[in-house]
Design an enzyme around this catalytic site. Structure first.
Site, PDB file in Angstrom:
ATOM      1  N   HIS A   1       0.852  -1.197   0.000  1.00  0.00           N
ATOM      2  CA  HIS A   1       0.000   0.000   0.000  1.00  0.00           C
ATOM      3  C   HIS A   1       0.887   1.246   0.000  1.00  0.00           C
ATOM      4  O   HIS A   1       0.786   2.104   0.875  1.00  0.00           O
ATOM      5  CB  HIS A   1      -0.954   0.022   1.202  1.00  0.00           C
TER       6      HIS A   1
ATOM      7  N   HIS B   1     -11.386  -9.400  -6.561  1.00  0.00           N
ATOM      8  CA  HIS B   1     -11.109  -8.070  -6.004  1.00  0.00           C
ATOM      9  C   HIS B   1     -10.280  -7.322  -7.031  1.00  0.00           C
ATOM     10  O   HIS B   1      -9.396  -7.893  -7.668  1.00  0.00           O
ATOM     11  CB  HIS B   1     -10.358  -8.250  -4.679  1.00  0.00           C
TER      12      HIS B   1
ATOM     13  N   GLU C   1      -8.245  -4.592  -6.661  1.00  0.00           N
ATOM     14  CA  GLU C   1      -7.000  -3.930  -6.263  1.00  0.00           C
ATOM     15  C   GLU C   1      -5.838  -4.473  -7.081  1.00  0.00           C
ATOM     16  O   GLU C   1      -5.777  -5.669  -7.393  1.00  0.00           O
ATOM     17  CB  GLU C   1      -6.767  -4.141  -4.763  1.00  0.00           C
TER      18      GLU C   1
ATOM     19  N   ASP D   1      -2.822  -5.369  -6.779  1.00  0.00           N
ATOM     20  CA  ASP D   1      -1.964  -6.501  -6.418  1.00  0.00           C
ATOM     21  C   ASP D   1      -2.609  -7.825  -6.811  1.00  0.00           C
ATOM     22  O   ASP D   1      -1.929  -8.859  -6.836  1.00  0.00           O
ATOM     23  CB  ASP D   1      -1.629  -6.486  -4.923  1.00  0.00           C
TER      24      ASP D   1
ATOM     25  N   HIS E   1     -11.684  -6.333   1.939  1.00  0.00           N
ATOM     26  CA  HIS E   1     -11.733  -5.044   2.615  1.00  0.00           C
ATOM     27  C   HIS E   1     -12.099  -3.883   1.681  1.00  0.00           C
ATOM     28  O   HIS E   1     -11.952  -2.711   2.062  1.00  0.00           O
ATOM     29  CB  HIS E   1     -10.388  -4.753   3.303  1.00  0.00           C
TER      30      HIS E   1
ATOM     31  N   ASP F   1      -8.540 -11.370  -0.021  1.00  0.00           N
ATOM     32  CA  ASP F   1      -7.753 -10.748   1.046  1.00  0.00           C
ATOM     33  C   ASP F   1      -8.082 -11.291   2.439  1.00  0.00           C
ATOM     34  O   ASP F   1      -7.268 -11.163   3.352  1.00  0.00           O
ATOM     35  CB  ASP F   1      -7.944  -9.230   1.030  1.00  0.00           C
TER      36      ASP F   1
ATOM     37  N   TYR G   1      -1.808  -8.633   9.783  1.00  0.00           N
ATOM     38  CA  TYR G   1      -2.645  -8.385   8.608  1.00  0.00           C
ATOM     39  C   TYR G   1      -4.040  -7.959   9.033  1.00  0.00           C
ATOM     40  O   TYR G   1      -4.601  -6.983   8.526  1.00  0.00           O
ATOM     41  CB  TYR G   1      -2.698  -9.660   7.763  1.00  0.00           C
TER      42      TYR G   1
ATOM     43  N   HIS H   1      -2.911 -13.713  -0.545  1.00  0.00           N
ATOM     44  CA  HIS H   1      -1.562 -13.423  -0.056  1.00  0.00           C
ATOM     45  C   HIS H   1      -1.175 -14.491   0.963  1.00  0.00           C
ATOM     46  O   HIS H   1      -1.989 -14.888   1.805  1.00  0.00           O
ATOM     47  CB  HIS H   1      -1.483 -12.047   0.620  1.00  0.00           C
TER      48      HIS H   1
END
Length: 395
Positions: A23, A79, A81, A83, A145, A164, A192, A225
């Site tokens: 992030h 998701h 995002e 990554d 999230h 996530d 996390y 992850h």
């Protein structure tokens, strides 16, 4: 490297040993991370998520060694995002018509990231996708999230692709929870949760209860992850429930920054007083200027109470302390008590500013805080010790 999870499912992600921050510079990743992507081969072939953009070309070249890209029937974007979706733009250049299954919110997010109009198929909780022998079942996980997040469950194989949720920033070629160092895994999992999922704890509880209510057989939880939970996979689910319920341990954490060690000496004396009153409580102390902020947030998450100290400077507080207060406000900790302390020379607003910042974060304030004029002398040190001793009774 590709690893078979089952006869029909392979891990096709990337382990990033060199990652030190996530992030931007917001979250420290001392043990690296991984970007977990999964390939399902049934009568239909499915790719679940991709990897971060710096590894996009490598990811696609590795994928080509496993399968001709044109054989991929469906892409699942749990998701948006980057990554998780970072290789999607390059992949879609090769197979532009392949349908992408995701939530309605994810369509907006992916278009916002990549400004492309791909073949999006919106899904919601309960929707299914037939692969032949097995099915994919979609479960929206809003704000776990991001608003676009979802889980995907594979029937027959009993795998939950949780994105996530239930993940960790943890690089390992061992891949599974029963093979890695358990203390490292526990540390990265709680870190996390503390830094990423704490603001959504109420939603975490509701979503987990919803999933448990489905009574799905579960052989593995496959996050995006870190490692895959194959030995007693429900353990991380139960741990999330515990963390989500205003979690605390028998711990008090002192966090401070100091200009000429005066505030540091106050912290040390307060700790002495705390230990005099309760020798069983775990007390930890961190200098914000020298310590990692993500690690400090994790310790605050674990604590039943914490103290924040700063000297007064320019009618304010040191910027490291101000930054931490902003993080605390955003994370919305529950079931925490706190107080402020610090040295001052002539104006002395610092302690009040910290107290106000804690109040904005929804923290229960123990008292008006403790101030010391100039550098603490022996009388002040004794006052700090007494303060720490009295604090135990207030917690």
């Amino acid at each position: 490297m590709m690893t078979a999870l089952t006869e029909n499912v392979k891990w096709v992600g990337k382990v990033d040993w060199e990652l030190k921050f996530f992030h931007g510079q917001e979250y420290s990743t001392h043990r690296g991370s991984s970007y977990n992507s999964y390939l399902i081969k049934d009568q239909k072939t499915v790719l679940i998520d991709t990897v971060w953009k710096p590894f996009a070309r490598e990811f696609i070249e590795n994928l080509k060694q496993e399968i001709e890209l044109e054989q991929i029937d469906y892409i699942i974007a749990n998701h948006a995002e980057s990554d998780h979706s970072g290789a999607l733009e390059l992949l879609m250049q090769e197979i532009p018509e392949t349908p992408i299954y995701c939530t309605k919110n994810a369509i907006q997010s992916l278009q916002g990231h990549y400004h492309k109009t791909w073949n999006f198929i919106p899904v919601k909780t309960g929707d299914t996708l037939n692969l032949g022998k097995n099915q994919l079942v979609f479960v929206e996980a809003r704000m776990l999230h991001w608003p676009d997040s979802m889980f995907t469950y594979l029937t027959g194989e009993n795998l939950l692709f949780s994105n996530d949720a239930f993940g960790q920033h943890y690089a390992s070629e061992l891949l599974y929870n029963d093979l890695v160092d358990q203390s490292e895994l526990e540390q990265e999992a709680i870190k996390y949760y503390a830094n990423i999922l704490t603001p959504y704890s109420v939603l975490v509880q509701k979503k987990i209860e919803e999933i448990k209510g489905l009574n799905l057989p579960l052989d593995m939880i496959c996050p995006s992850h870190g490692i895959i939970w194959r030995k007693k996979p429900w353990q991380i689910v139960e741990q999330y429930l515990e963390w989500a319920q205003d979690y605390q341990e028998n711990q008090i954490t002192l966090v401070y920054d100091s200009m000429w060690d005066g505030t540091k000496k106050m912290a040390e004396a307060i700790i002495e007083g705390i230990k005099t009153a309760d020798d069983q409580v775990n007390v930890k102390m961190y200098n914000l200027a020298l310590s990692d902020k993500s690690d400090i947030i994790t310790e605050i998450f674990k604590s039943k109470a914490f103290l924040i100290g700063s000297p007064t400077i320019n009618r304010g507080i040191l910027y490291s302390v101000a930054g931490l207060l902003e993080m605390i406000k955003g994370l919305g900790f529950k079931n925490k008590k706190a107080a402020a302390f610090g040295c001052y020379g002539w104006s002395g607003e610092g302690t009040k500013i910290i107290t106000e910042g804690l109040m904005q974060g929804g923290i229960t304030i123990l008292d008006e805080g403790l101030r010391a004029l100039w550098h603490p002398d022996q009388e002040t040190i004794q006052t700090c010790k007494a303060y720490g001793k009295d604090l135990v009774a207030k917690i």
